[in-house]
Design an enzyme around this catalytic site. Structure first.
Site, mmCIF file in Angstrom:
data_model
loop_
_atom_site.group_PDB
_atom_site.id
_atom_site.type_symbol
_atom_site.label_atom_id
_atom_site.label_comp_id
_atom_site.label_asym_id
_atom_site.label_seq_id
_atom_site.Cartn_x
_atom_site.Cartn_y
_atom_site.Cartn_z
ATOM 1 N N ASP A 13 -45.806 46.846 -74.719
ATOM 2 C CA ASP A 13 -44.497 47.054 -75.355
ATOM 3 C C ASP A 13 -43.625 48.069 -74.623
ATOM 4 O O ASP A 13 -42.801 48.754 -75.231
ATOM 5 C CB ASP A 13 -44.660 47.490 -76.822
ATOM 6 C CG ASP A 13 -45.413 46.460 -77.636
ATOM 7 O OD1 ASP A 13 -45.312 45.266 -77.311
ATOM 8 O OD2 ASP A 13 -46.101 46.858 -78.593
ATOM 9 N N LYS A 16 -41.185 45.285 -70.882
ATOM 10 C CA LYS A 16 -41.342 44.351 -69.763
ATOM 11 C C LYS A 16 -40.362 43.190 -69.866
ATOM 12 O O LYS A 16 -39.778 42.763 -68.881
ATOM 13 C CB LYS A 16 -42.783 43.792 -69.731
ATOM 14 C CG LYS A 16 -43.838 44.865 -69.538
ATOM 15 C CD LYS A 16 -45.244 44.298 -69.632
ATOM 16 C CE LYS A 16 -45.631 43.824 -71.013
ATOM 17 N NZ LYS A 16 -45.737 44.874 -72.038
ATOM 18 N N GLY A 40 -45.359 40.011 -77.143
ATOM 19 C CA GLY A 40 -44.040 39.810 -77.751
ATOM 20 C C GLY A 40 -43.054 40.501 -76.842
ATOM 21 O O GLY A 40 -43.046 41.728 -76.757
ATOM 22 N N HIS A 41 -42.265 39.741 -76.105
ATOM 23 C CA HIS A 41 -41.350 40.321 -75.126
ATOM 24 C C HIS A 41 -39.914 40.129 -75.601
ATOM 25 O O HIS A 41 -39.479 39.001 -75.827
ATOM 26 C CB HIS A 41 -41.574 39.671 -73.753
ATOM 27 C CG HIS A 41 -42.938 39.966 -73.180
ATOM 28 N ND1 HIS A 41 -43.383 39.484 -71.979
ATOM 29 C CD2 HIS A 41 -43.956 40.735 -73.673
ATOM 30 C CE1 HIS A 41 -44.618 39.937 -71.748
ATOM 31 N NE2 HIS A 41 -44.980 40.690 -72.772
ATOM 32 N N GLN A 225 -49.094 42.733 -72.101
ATOM 33 C CA GLN A 225 -49.882 43.924 -72.488
ATOM 34 C C GLN A 225 -49.637 45.037 -71.463
ATOM 35 O O GLN A 225 -48.555 45.119 -70.918
ATOM 36 C CB GLN A 225 -51.372 43.593 -72.622
ATOM 37 C CG GLN A 225 -51.702 42.688 -73.809
ATOM 38 C CD GLN A 225 -51.409 41.226 -73.587
ATOM 39 O OE1 GLN A 225 -51.838 40.623 -72.636
ATOM 40 N NE2 GLN A 225 -50.658 40.620 -74.490
HETATM 41 P P1 GDP Z 1 -42.587 44.288 -73.990
HETATM 42 O O1 GDP Z 1 -43.709 43.724 -74.786
HETATM 43 O O2 GDP Z 1 -43.058 45.199 -72.895
HETATM 44 O O3 GDP Z 1 -41.653 43.231 -73.450
HETATM 45 O O4 GDP Z 1 -41.745 45.196 -74.979
HETATM 46 P P2 GDP Z 1 -41.311 44.803 -76.487
HETATM 47 O O5 GDP Z 1 -40.205 43.824 -76.424
HETATM 48 O O6 GDP Z 1 -42.493 44.462 -77.303
HETATM 49 O O7 GDP Z 1 -40.838 46.222 -77.012
HETATM 50 C C1 GDP Z 1 -39.816 46.935 -76.401
HETATM 51 C C2 GDP Z 1 -38.715 47.190 -77.424
HETATM 52 O O8 GDP Z 1 -37.817 48.173 -76.939
HETATM 53 C C3 GDP Z 1 -37.860 45.966 -77.716
HETATM 54 O O9 GDP Z 1 -37.408 46.028 -79.026
HETATM 55 C C4 GDP Z 1 -36.703 46.135 -76.731
HETATM 56 O O10 GDP Z 1 -35.518 45.477 -77.152
HETATM 57 C C5 GDP Z 1 -36.519 47.614 -76.757
HETATM 58 N N1 GDP Z 1 -36.025 48.245 -75.526
HETATM 59 C C6 GDP Z 1 -36.290 47.917 -74.233
HETATM 60 N N2 GDP Z 1 -35.722 48.832 -73.403
HETATM 61 C C7 GDP Z 1 -35.099 49.731 -74.187
HETATM 62 C C8 GDP Z 1 -34.363 50.928 -73.923
HETATM 63 O O11 GDP Z 1 -34.198 51.359 -72.792
HETATM 64 N N3 GDP Z 1 -33.891 51.615 -75.004
HETATM 65 C C9 GDP Z 1 -34.077 51.193 -76.280
HETATM 66 N N4 GDP Z 1 -33.582 51.920 -77.278
HETATM 67 N N5 GDP Z 1 -34.767 50.066 -76.577
HETATM 68 C C10 GDP Z 1 -35.278 49.371 -75.536
HETATM 69 P P1 IMO Z 2 -46.962 42.953 -74.973
HETATM 70 O O1 IMO Z 2 -47.081 41.927 -73.875
HETATM 71 C C1 IMO Z 2 -48.992 45.928 -77.431
HETATM 72 C C2 IMO Z 2 -53.149 45.095 -78.524
HETATM 73 C C3 IMO Z 2 -53.451 44.814 -79.967
HETATM 74 C C4 IMO Z 2 -54.856 45.384 -80.046
HETATM 75 C C5 IMO Z 2 -55.455 44.998 -78.703
HETATM 76 C C6 IMO Z 2 -56.284 43.724 -78.721
HETATM 77 O O2 IMO Z 2 -45.932 42.630 -75.981
HETATM 78 O O3 IMO Z 2 -46.852 44.320 -74.402
HETATM 79 P P2 IMO Z 2 -55.649 41.146 -78.856
HETATM 80 O O4 IMO Z 2 -54.933 40.360 -79.918
HETATM 81 O O5 IMO Z 2 -55.007 41.075 -77.524
HETATM 82 O O6 IMO Z 2 -57.118 40.837 -78.786
HETATM 83 O O7 IMO Z 2 -55.567 42.680 -79.358
HETATM 84 O O8 IMO Z 2 -54.351 44.827 -77.822
HETATM 85 N N1 IMO Z 2 -52.093 44.229 -77.930
HETATM 86 C C7 IMO Z 2 -50.862 44.643 -77.639
HETATM 87 N N2 IMO Z 2 -50.256 45.822 -77.867
HETATM 88 N N3 IMO Z 2 -48.329 44.948 -76.780
HETATM 89 C C8 IMO Z 2 -48.924 43.765 -76.522
HETATM 90 O O9 IMO Z 2 -48.371 42.813 -75.761
HETATM 91 C C9 IMO Z 2 -50.240 43.560 -76.997
HETATM 92 N N4 IMO Z 2 -51.100 42.516 -76.950
HETATM 93 C C10 IMO Z 2 -52.239 42.945 -77.510
HETATM 94 O O10 IMO Z 2 -52.562 45.488 -80.821
HETATM 95 O O11 IMO Z 2 -54.808 46.796 -80.097
HETATM 96 MG MG MG Z 3 -44.301 43.564 -76.775
#
Ligand code: GDP
Ligand code: IMO
Ligand code: MG
Length: 432
Positions: A13, A16, A40-41, A225
């Protein structure tokens, strides 16, 4: 001609999705190489939010090719829902823009049932998985009993493999996990429909990528991840079940390492984690609440609230080394506006001794105390800043100090979720 990998440098999270969407403009192909719909991206373009779980984050660019590589585990139901959702919103109109590896493994209903039941039985000791069947699907792959897309496409092979799996899994579900048995016919029929629906997307993606790279096309590898969730290099057993590091980009796409020239780690300007496991810089108190609120730290997949803490240079240094990072993108700097002091964890302390390298021992990791260096904060909002020199002086110092303690160059600073809220210092694709 550079190809670029984007890799999570923390516990996932990190942002990416945003960075992959941004760099897709300079790429021709975006490839997911591991994980599944545990990911979840989030992409925010013109104020509109899209969350992708399986389709690569290049999907909002109409003329780019999106590839789901052999290292991904795919839940066909979720993939179909995602494709349909994108199509309804005017994206992915051309089906030839999405390709699925014939070697990618298929997540089956028993994988989800086993994942959920095991977590329930673990009680307090649970991993906190996303419950999507990821671990059991990878177990079957390594145990050589998994079902790949190529197997799903061949009706007789699929029937045979499903039959053998159902027998074994139903015994395990009933006798060990106290769950209900699953019905062969129901699964066979349902997956027959997925076969028809997804058949047209399935191909030899390793071969496709090789041809395209030889033809001079530029590839962006999209990690899911993060390094600290890597099955080898993360906080085992509180990890996911795939290789989340750069090495996984090669094995998970069938592309040789000489074809990846730039490796960009993504890290928040602080740290978050979802699920269980050690987290030395976790904040227990109001600052943690502030980070969660200001950073909207709720999971993009499960909606769970993310645990929040300060920047952990020990963890990110570990990511620099295990991935061979050539640069780092620092996200969510805007979220730190308003803090008087911002700690950076430069080392851990365990039983009175300094620990500078990421420990393999769960005991050491659980007991590790962060050694903090406190930086001065800033008050100005950063949302509209597009040039590094326009950042408040203390924000610049914070970024530069992180660069020093992790020992790699920061090539991008993100100051908001939107594609445009970005300070680009160096484009990994060169002057593309
Ligand atoms: P990922 O799994 O690495 O793609 O990240 P996620 O989408 O799960 O979580 C990142 C969250 O931070 C999302 O809600 C993005 O919209 C948000 N986000 C990404 N970059 C920034 C930033 O620079 N500032 C803020 N405030 N939010 C951001
Ligand atoms: P993105 O790509 C954050 C965590 C789960 C749990 C552990 C194992 O959005 O960054 P799993 O279901 O993979 O067997 O769970 O890994 N986890 C993540 N945490 N971002 C993710 O993906 C994750 N995918 C799995 O919360 O701790
Ligand atoms: Mg994510």
């Amino acid at each position: 001609m550079a190809n670029v990998a984007i890799i999570g440098a923390q516990w996932g999270d990190e942002g990416k999705g945003k960075i992959v969407d941004l760099f897709t403009q300079d790429a021709d192909i975006v490839v997911r190489f591991q994980g599944g719909n545990n990911a979840g991206h989030t992409l925010v373009v013109d104020g509109e939010k899209t969350v992708l779980h399986l389709v690569p984050s290049g999907a909002l660019h109409p003329d780019k090719l999106c590839v789901i590589g052999n290292g991904v585990v795919v839940d066909p139901e979720i993939l179909i829902q995602e494709i349909d959702g994108l199509k309804r919103r005017g994206h992915l109109q051309d089906d030839s823009r999405l390709r699925i590896s014939e070697q990618a493994h298929v997540i089956m209903p028993y994988h989800k049932a086993i994942d959920l039941a095991r977590e329930r039985l673990r009680g307090k000791g649970k991993i906190g998985t996303t419950g999507r069947g990821i671990g059991p699907a990878y177990e079957d792959k390594i145990a050589r009993v998994g079902i790949r897309f190529i197997d799903l496409l061949e009706e007789d092979t699929f029937r045979d493999k499903l039959q053998r799996n159902i027998e074994e899994k139903n015994f395990y579900l009933k006798a060990i996990l106290q769950e209900k048995a699953l019905d062969f016919n129901e699964i066979h029929e349902g997956y027959g429909r997925y076969r028809v629906r997804l058949r047209g997307y399935v191909t030899d993606t390793g071969l496709l990528l090789d041809r395209e790279i030889r033809a001079g096309k530029r590839v962006l590898f999209e990690g899911a991840q993060g390094t600290l969730l890597d099955v080898d290099h993360g906080t085992y057993p509180f990890v996911t079940s795939s290789s989340t590091i750069t090495g996984g980009a090669c094995s998970g796409s069938g592309v040789g390492p000489q074809h990846i020239q730039q490796i960009i780690g993504i890290s928040k300007a602080y740290t978050t984690r979802v699920g269980s496991g050690p987290f030395p810089t976790e904040i227990d108190g109001p600052d943690g609440e502030t980070l969660r609120r200001e950073g909207a730290e709720f999971g993009a997949t499960t909606g769970r609230s993310r645990r929040c803490g300060w920047f952990d240079a020990v963890g990110v240094r570990h990511a620099v080394r295990t991935n061979g990072l050539t640069g780092l993108a620092l996200t969510k700097l805007d979220v730190l506006t308003g803090f008087k002091k911002i700690p950076i964890c430069t080392a851990y302390r365990y039983e009175g001794k300094a620990v500078n390298e990421f420990p393999a021992s769960s005991k050491v990791m659980q007991g590790a105390e962060p050694v903090y260096e406190k930086m001065d904060g800033w008050d100005a909002p950063l949302d509209d800043v597009r040039k590094f020199s326009d950042l408040p002086a203390n924000a610049q110092k914070y970024v530069r100090r992180i660069e020093e303690v992790i020992g790699t160059e920061i090539i991008l600073v993100s100051v908001g979720p939107g594609r445009e809220r970005t300070i680009l210092l160096k484009n990994p694709f060169g002057e593309a």
